[in-house]
Design a protein around this motif. Structure first.
Motif, PDB file in Angstrom:
ATOM      1  N   UNK A   1       0.846  -1.324  -0.199  1.00 55.10           N
ATOM      2  CA  UNK A   1       0.063  -0.110   0.113  1.00 55.10           C
ATOM      3  C   UNK A   1       0.925   1.296  -0.040  1.00 55.10           C
ATOM      4  N   UNK A   2       1.803   1.311   0.803  1.00 55.48           N
ATOM      5  CA  UNK A   2       2.694   2.525   0.829  1.00 55.48           C
ATOM      6  C   UNK A   2       3.428   2.893  -0.322  1.00 55.48           C
ATOM      7  N   UNK A   3       4.020   1.570  -1.002  1.00 55.97           N
ATOM      8  CA  UNK A   3       4.609   1.718  -2.248  1.00 55.97           C
ATOM      9  C   UNK A   3       3.860   2.099  -3.356  1.00 55.97           C
ATOM     10  N   UNK A   4       2.603   1.717  -3.455  1.00 53.30           N
ATOM     11  CA  UNK A   4       1.735   1.911  -4.315  1.00 53.30           C
ATOM     12  C   UNK A   4       1.275   3.359  -4.552  1.00 53.30           C
ATOM     13  N   UNK A   5       1.197   3.927  -3.189  1.00 55.68           N
ATOM     14  CA  UNK A   5       0.976   5.613  -2.952  1.00 55.68           C
ATOM     15  C   UNK A   5       2.175   6.292  -3.571  1.00 55.68           C
ATOM     16  N   UNK A   6       3.431   5.941  -3.389  1.00 58.27           N
ATOM     17  CA  UNK A   6       4.633   6.355  -3.979  1.00 58.27           C
ATOM     18  C   UNK A   6       4.549   6.383  -5.433  1.00 58.27           C
ATOM     19  N   UNK A   7       4.142   5.323  -5.880  1.00 57.17           N
ATOM     20  CA  UNK A   7       4.087   4.907  -7.453  1.00 57.17           C
ATOM     21  C   UNK A   7       3.096   6.014  -8.121  1.00 57.17           C
ATOM     22  N   UNK A   8       2.006   6.174  -7.229  1.00 60.78           N
ATOM     23  CA  UNK A   8       0.640   6.824  -7.875  1.00 60.78           C
ATOM     24  C   UNK A   8       0.984   8.399  -7.524  1.00 60.78           C
TER      25      UNK A   8
END
Length: 74
Positions: free
Chosen positions: A42-49
């Motif tokens: 989830x945190x990495x997905x937020x960084x990606x987006x």
């Protein structure tokens, strides 16, 4: 098995790799990397987006000096 990367404050690094828009880091979980690594999605997905971290996320941005100096590297 090798070393287990972690930072002095115990928080993981979850961020884009500076100067590389398509490379990401999710490291610094120490000896619990396999166990805690699954929670990075989830945190990495937020960084990606390009979204800000969620409330309650405890991670350190990957910036110069966060990981210290690697011996033998320029």
């Amino acid at each position: 098995m090798g070393g287990r990367p972690f930072l002095p404050d115990g928080l993981p690094v979850i961020d884009r790799v500076p100067e590389h828009d398509n490379a990401f880091a999710a490291t610094g979980h120490g000896m619990l990397g396999v166990t805690l690594g699954a929670g990075d999605r989830a945190p990495l997905g937020r960084v990606y987006a390009h979204r800000p971290p969620s409330r309650g996320t405890h991670a350190v941005p990957l910036r110069p000096g966060v990981l210290g100096e690697a011996p033998g590297l320029p």
